[in-house]
Design a protein around this motif. Structure first.
Motif, PDB file in Angstrom:
ATOM      1  N   PRO A 193     -11.837   5.996  -3.866  1.00 43.52           N
ATOM      2  CA  PRO A 193     -12.085   4.589  -4.211  1.00 43.52           C
ATOM      3  C   PRO A 193     -10.845   3.733  -4.014  1.00 43.52           C
ATOM      4  O   PRO A 193      -9.733   4.154  -4.303  1.00 43.52           O
ATOM      5  CB  PRO A 193     -12.491   4.658  -5.673  1.00 43.52           C
ATOM      6  CG  PRO A 193     -11.960   5.942  -6.171  1.00 43.52           C
ATOM      7  CD  PRO A 193     -11.989   6.886  -5.026  1.00 43.52           C
ATOM      8  N   LYS A 194     -11.101   2.525  -3.486  1.00 44.40           N
ATOM      9  CA  LYS A 194      -9.979   1.606  -3.281  1.00 44.40           C
ATOM     10  C   LYS A 194     -10.055   0.457  -4.270  1.00 44.40           C
ATOM     11  O   LYS A 194      -9.049  -0.038  -4.743  1.00 44.40           O
ATOM     12  CB  LYS A 194     -10.032   1.040  -1.865  1.00 44.40           C
ATOM     13  CG  LYS A 194      -9.582   2.010  -0.824  1.00 44.40           C
ATOM     14  CD  LYS A 194      -9.659   1.371   0.546  1.00 44.40           C
ATOM     15  CE  LYS A 194      -9.269   2.353   1.624  1.00 44.40           C
ATOM     16  NZ  LYS A 194      -9.588   1.846   2.958  1.00 44.40           N
ATOM     17  N   LEU A 195     -11.272   0.004  -4.540  1.00 37.67           N
ATOM     18  CA  LEU A 195     -11.439  -1.167  -5.399  1.00 37.67           C
ATOM     19  C   LEU A 195     -11.621  -0.761  -6.853  1.00 37.67           C
ATOM     20  O   LEU A 195     -11.366  -1.540  -7.754  1.00 37.67           O
ATOM     21  CB  LEU A 195     -12.655  -1.977  -4.940  1.00 37.67           C
ATOM     22  CG  LEU A 195     -12.607  -2.430  -3.494  1.00 37.67           C
ATOM     23  CD1 LEU A 195     -13.946  -3.000  -3.073  1.00 37.67           C
ATOM     24  CD2 LEU A 195     -11.535  -3.480  -3.301  1.00 37.67           C
ATOM     25  N   LEU A 196     -12.083   0.453  -7.048  1.00 37.77           N
ATOM     26  CA  LEU A 196     -12.404   0.888  -8.410  1.00 37.77           C
ATOM     27  C   LEU A 196     -11.194   0.888  -9.343  1.00 37.77           C
ATOM     28  O   LEU A 196     -11.281   0.393 -10.463  1.00 37.77           O
ATOM     29  CB  LEU A 196     -13.048   2.273  -8.351  1.00 37.77           C
ATOM     30  CG  LEU A 196     -13.871   2.681  -9.559  1.00 37.77           C
ATOM     31  CD1 LEU A 196     -15.076   1.787  -9.716  1.00 37.77           C
ATOM     32  CD2 LEU A 196     -14.297   4.128  -9.431  1.00 37.77           C
ATOM     33  N   PRO A 197     -10.057   1.406  -8.898  1.00 36.17           N
ATOM     34  CA  PRO A 197      -8.915   1.423  -9.823  1.00 36.17           C
ATOM     35  C   PRO A 197      -8.471   0.032 -10.241  1.00 36.17           C
ATOM     36  O   PRO A 197      -7.788  -0.127 -11.251  1.00 36.17           O
ATOM     37  CB  PRO A 197      -7.815   2.118  -9.015  1.00 36.17           C
ATOM     38  CG  PRO A 197      -8.506   2.851  -7.941  1.00 36.17           C
ATOM     39  CD  PRO A 197      -9.723   2.064  -7.628  1.00 36.17           C
ATOM     40  N   GLU A 198      -8.848  -0.976  -9.457  1.00 29.14           N
ATOM     41  CA  GLU A 198      -8.416  -2.339  -9.796  1.00 29.14           C
ATOM     42  C   GLU A 198      -9.329  -2.988 -10.816  1.00 29.14           C
ATOM     43  O   GLU A 198      -9.066  -4.087 -11.272  1.00 29.14           O
ATOM     44  CB  GLU A 198      -8.393  -3.194  -8.527  1.00 29.14           C
ATOM     45  CG  GLU A 198      -7.309  -2.768  -7.565  1.00 29.14           C
ATOM     46  CD  GLU A 198      -7.475  -3.392  -6.200  1.00 29.14           C
ATOM     47  OE1 GLU A 198      -8.247  -4.365  -6.090  1.00 29.14           O
ATOM     48  OE2 GLU A 198      -6.834  -2.895  -5.261  1.00 29.14           O
ATOM     49  N   LYS A 199     -10.413  -2.328 -11.139  1.00 27.60           N
ATOM     50  CA  LYS A 199     -11.365  -2.942 -12.059  1.00 27.60           C
ATOM     51  C   LYS A 199     -10.880  -2.835 -13.489  1.00 27.60           C
ATOM     52  O   LYS A 199     -10.192  -1.880 -13.857  1.00 27.60           O
ATOM     53  CB  LYS A 199     -12.718  -2.247 -11.925  1.00 27.60           C
ATOM     54  CG  LYS A 199     -13.486  -2.729 -10.734  1.00 27.60           C
ATOM     55  CD  LYS A 199     -14.896  -2.238 -10.821  1.00 27.60           C
ATOM     56  CE  LYS A 199     -15.737  -2.876  -9.744  1.00 27.60           C
ATOM     57  NZ  LYS A 199     -17.081  -2.352  -9.738  1.00 27.60           N
ATOM     58  N   SER A 200     -11.296  -3.822 -14.287  1.00 33.33           N
ATOM     59  CA  SER A 200     -10.887  -3.805 -15.687  1.00 33.33           C
ATOM     60  C   SER A 200     -11.766  -2.838 -16.466  1.00 33.33           C
ATOM     61  O   SER A 200     -12.831  -2.429 -16.011  1.00 33.33           O
ATOM     62  CB  SER A 200     -11.002  -5.206 -16.266  1.00 33.33           C
ATOM     63  OG  SER A 200     -12.360  -5.560 -16.329  1.00 33.33           O
ATOM     64  N   LEU A 201     -11.299  -2.487 -17.640  1.00 28.31           N
ATOM     65  CA  LEU A 201     -12.058  -1.565 -18.485  1.00 28.31           C
ATOM     66  C   LEU A 201     -13.429  -2.125 -18.788  1.00 28.31           C
ATOM     67  O   LEU A 201     -14.426  -1.412 -18.850  1.00 28.31           O
ATOM     68  CB  LEU A 201     -11.305  -1.312 -19.788  1.00 28.31           C
ATOM     69  CG  LEU A 201     -10.235  -0.241 -19.729  1.00 28.31           C
ATOM     70  CD1 LEU A 201      -9.563  -0.145 -21.068  1.00 28.31           C
ATOM     71  CD2 LEU A 201     -10.863   1.092 -19.355  1.00 28.31           C
ATOM     72  N   LEU A 202     -13.473  -3.445 -18.958  1.00 29.17           N
ATOM     73  CA  LEU A 202     -14.743  -4.086 -19.299  1.00 29.17           C
ATOM     74  C   LEU A 202     -15.759  -3.901 -18.172  1.00 29.17           C
ATOM     75  O   LEU A 202     -16.927  -3.607 -18.406  1.00 29.17           O
ATOM     76  CB  LEU A 202     -14.488  -5.573 -19.549  1.00 29.17           C
ATOM     77  CG  LEU A 202     -15.606  -6.348 -20.236  1.00 29.17           C
ATOM     78  CD1 LEU A 202     -15.805  -5.836 -21.650  1.00 29.17           C
ATOM     79  CD2 LEU A 202     -15.287  -7.826 -20.241  1.00 29.17           C
TER      80      LEU A 202
END
Lengths: 568, 306
Positions: B223-232
């Motif tokens: 994943p490239k975008l997933l780690p940038e997502k917030s916990l929410l």
């Protein structure tokens, strides 16, 4: 006759359980305690028994009480002599006669899926085709006549044979799809008077795809068409001259007159010739109704060259692009089909030849290129070795290329305008310095080796179809200019066909460079005639009026005086 | 005590999952070699056809490729069209399909050659190569770049020629395509607590309404975008399933053409970025797969074309 079952469903009819409840220490509502009337013991047992009989069975929902009462009712009505013997029989009959519904009365109503909808529309074409149809039967019945003579479907090509050769080259469409298209093409033949028909290919869109069928109409049938929307729209564009009238009236100075002059409108070729020789039909799935594409105008070809866009699959989708495209997606589709067709219609050299008689007549126009060719009946084919020769000397274009103007034949716009203004005799003498040089494309039947490369890559790729069985392989030609266009040449090049399966986009040698909108025009010079002023207030108006009156008075006095002077 | 107990449970669970997956069963991935002759028909209407000869050869040679290299599975990855010859590409994978894979190429569907793994430098360099593949793996594309050497007024323009081997370019393009567009339906793969990515045995296919949404498909890559997502944003995700990026977040929007064929009996996704990449899935069925048949050139004009 039938005994009505007593109403026992009320709570009051039920045997009272209050004592038991009390013994078990259960809570009994006070209201109920008050209303319940004690039932005598005998009656209670009777009710219990009846309740048992009335218990409906879990399988059928019927109960024994109803069954017995109706059975007895029947017997009493019929008064049979063998009532005793026939009791079981009657009971069984009665049970069988009762309409039992096995499944639940609550049925699911599945929504009609797209799959079903499509299957129904395709069912129609399957039912209308083949041996079972009336037409086919009648043609078989009349034994004397050759069935193929009357068969109007005889012009349908053998698509499966073509598909077989395309499959050998690892290209094309699945065979089921080809069969569906082949059957669906009958619809067009039934609806229109058609000279020839062929499956042109499939163009992918984002939401839906287009199956494209190419037809040629019989002479004079081209006008029987209501889809000339593109042409009508075009004619609405105001002619040169009318746009300038506004500025002429204002008697503005020359330097602020708009420098933009609309380009001379290039008329589209007469229906049935040039780019409009073929008529195209498209549909999104074989079986759905065919849509006839409108005729093409040169302006659309020119605009289509400058834009780069995916098809959406909806024929009426607007084309939002720069430079603006005159028309909607169906016009764009038609333009791309024309471009692809002009570039990728190839045949083994020698298959077509120029018509000799025509040649004599048009000897003068030889420089401009001959516009038609005929099949050479003496053509004997070329060996496979020559057909797959990478120099591509043995393949040629048999359809005219489109000129930069957007037509097959060059149209002299200057000449046409002058002709309108002058007498014919004068036209011949006329010699203008700004005579445009006619645009000339490569002549008809020129070999593919003269095609332009795409960047570093050649315009065509030619191959054997088979590596493992080279003895029986066929020649296969892929266009690099229009990826997706493939031609095979089998039987020494005597049997060949072109099919296009792709996105309808030309390959560019470099990245697409969108046209940048031209500079904005200079503003109209500001002056008193275009400067906005505040409206005068009533006071100002009154003052102005007073001043005017005063002036008039003065003038009158002065005028009188002057008049008097003149009299003197 | 309690901690130890839960640990035991986890290990048991992991063991169970492992045992499930080591048992051999047939399912369809990306044009898996065993079901190739059937699966290739699903992408036929996108113009992807193999000639009978190629099918026959592949059915034999892929089996041998698998057994020689002891792969868990072998997929036919696709075809890259060259001028003189085409490259057929196959990928052999081990159990964790995301990480352990090897790429092979063949020009005749019979003899397979191993491609070098694409390194970062190779991939950057091969982006400079222009034009179509030639069909000769040893061909060298040349790219001249003008560089400014020195500073200020002493600056001189110097031409530097980079040569890119076609074999390297091929490997890089395959890696790029895998990275950009290789997709699987959501739920087809699960991530185990140990971080291994394995096929989900209980995957039953997407339902039709799910299959019509881009968010039901995932990029099969790290994943490239997933780690940038917030916990929410991650709150509602299923950790074992939603461990990849889904297609809805792709940039630019509209880089995919999702179509139902045969009514709703077959969903096919075509990439507009890499023209020629086709993914198919039969809703309600665990059949899915994808193939790339194209020239190996990315559509850089995409933003202008939508």
């Amino acid at each position: 006759m039938k005994e009505q079952p007593p109403q026992v469903r009320g709570r009051r009819d039920l045997p009272s359980r209050e004592e038991e409840a009390r013994e078990l220490g259960e809570h009994v509502f006070e209201e109920e305690e008050e209303k319940i009337i004690p039932v005598p013991e005998d009656e209670r047992r009777c009710i219990d028994a009846k309740m048992y009989l009335m218990t409906s069975s879990t399988d059928t929902g019927d109960n024994l009480y109803d069954h017995l009462s109706s059975l007895l009712g029947d017997i009493l009505y019929d008064q049979p002599t063998d009532a005793f013997e026939s009791l079981e029989e009657r009971s069984i009959d009665r049970k069988r006669e009762a309409l039992y519904y096995d499944s639940s009365t609550l049925l699911d109503k599945p929504a009609t899926s797209q799959e079903q909808y499509l299957a129904h529309s395709q069912w129609r074409i399957f039912k209308n085709a083949g041996e079972d149809t009336e037409e086919y039967k009648s043609s078989i019945r009349s034994e004397h006549a050759d069935p193929s003579e009357n068969d109007k479907f005889i012009i349908l090509p053998n698509l499966l044979r073509q598909a077989y050769f395309f499959e050998q080259s690892g290209f094309g469409l699945p065979r089921e799809e080809i069969v569906r298209v082949s059957i669906a093409m009958r619809d067009i033949i039934e609806q229109w008077q058609i000279e020839s028909i062929r499956f042109w290919g499939k163009i992918f869109g984002i939401h839906q795809n287009y199956y494209v069928v190419e037809t040629e109409f019989q002479e004079g049938d081209y006008e029987s068409d209501t889809s000339d929307l593109g042409l009508e729209e075009d004619s609405e564009i105001p002619d040169e001259g009318t746009t300038d009238s506004l500025f002429d009236d204002l008697s503005t100075s020359d330097d602020i007159k708009p420098t933009y002059k609309p380009k001379p409108k290039i008329p589209c070729e007469p229906l049935g010739t040039g780019l409009n020789k073929k008529v195209y039909f498209v549909c999104s799935e074989p079986g759905l109704p065919w849509e006839r594409l409108p005729h093409i105008t040169p302006a659309q070809v020119v605009a289509a060259r400058q834009i780069r866009r995916y098809f959406t699959g909806n024929l009426d989708d607007p084309i939002i692009a720069y430079p603006p495209f005159p028309g909607v997606e169906r016009n764009y589709l038609r333009a791309q089909i024309a471009r692809i067709g002009a570039a990728t219609s190839v045949s083994p050299i020698g298959y077509f030849r120029f018509d000799d008689q025509e040649e004599e007549e048009e000897a003068e126009e030889a420089a401009a290129g001959r516009s038609s060719c005929v099949i050479d009946t003496e053509y004997d084919g070329l060996p496979l070795r020559e057909l797959v020769d990478p120099t591509l000397q043995s393949w040629c274009h048999h359809v005219q290329s489109i000129l930069p103007q957007g037509r097959n034949t060059w149209y002299n716009s200057v000449l046409a305008r002058v002709e309108g203004e002058m007498e014919e005799s004068e036209v011949e003498d006329r010699e203008e310095p700004d005579e445009p040089t006619p645009e000339v494309g490569p002549p008809l039947l020129s070999p593919l080796s003269e095609d332009q490369n795409i960047g570093d890559s050649p315009a065509w790729v030619v191959r054997h179809s088979s590596k493992l069985v080279p003895e029986y392989s066929i020649a296969m030609l892929q266009s690099n200019t229009w990826p997706g266009a493939v031609t095979f040449g089998a039987d020494r090049g005597r049997y060949f066909e072109t099919l296009y399966v792709g996105w309808g986009l030309k390959k560019l040698s470099a990245e697409y460079d969108p046209t940048i909108p031209s500079d904005a025009m200079t503003e109209f010079p500001s002056g008193p005639e275009v400067t906005e002023a505040d409206d005068p207030t009533p006071e100002e108006e009154a003052a102005f009026r007073a001043a005017l009156q005063e002036k008039e008075m003065d003038d009158e006095v002065g005028g009188d005086e002057e008049g008097e002077d003149d009299d003197d | 005590m309690r901690v130890v107990h839960s640990n035991i449970q986890t290990t048991v669970a992991v063991k169970l999952i492992r045992e499930e997956c080591t048992s051999v069963y047939t399912y369809f991935g990306k044009m898996e070699s065993s079901g190739l002759h059937l699966d290739i028909d699903y992408v036929g209407s996108s113009g992807v056809i193999l000639s009978p000869e190629q099918k026959a050869a592949l059915q034999t040679s892929l089996v041998i490729l698998q057994s020689h290299n002891k792969f868990h599975k072998v997929y036919l990855w696709g075809k890259i069209l060259g001028v003189k010859d085409d490259y057929f590409i196959a990928q052999g994978v081990s159990r964790d399909e995301m990480i352990e894979k090897k790429t092979f190429y063949s020009k005749d569907c019979v003899n397979w050659g191993l491609l070098p793994p694409a390194t970062k430098a190779m991939r950057d360099q091969s982006k400079l190569a222009k034009g179509r593949f030639t069909g000769d793996p040893s061909y060298e594309f040349e790219h001249t770049e003008t560089k400014k050497v020195g500073e200020g007024e002493d600056a001189q323009e110097e031409e530097e020629t980079i040569s890119i081997k076609e074999e390297d370019r091929l490997s890089s393009v395959i890696a790029d395509i895998d990275d950009d567009v290789k997709i699987v339906p959501r739920g087809a793969f699960v991530q185990t607590p140990t971080g291994e990515v394995i096929a989900n045995r209980s995957f039953e296919g997407l339902i039709v309404s799910e299959a019509a949404k881009l968010c039901s498909y995932m990029h099969f890559r790290e994943p490239k975008l997933l780690p940038e997502k917030s916990l929410l944003q991650k709150a509602n995700m299923d950790k074992s399933i939603d461990f990849m990026d889904n297609l809805e977040e792709d940039i630019p929007k509209g880089a995919w053409s999702l179509q139902f064929e045969r009514g709703s009996g077959l969903v096919s996704l075509r990439s507009l970025l890499w023209q020629g990449y086709v993914f198919y899935h039969i809703p309600g069925c665990k059949k899915y797969g994808s193939i790339y048949v194209g020239t190996g050139e990315k559509n850089l004009d995409l933003p202008f074309m939508l």
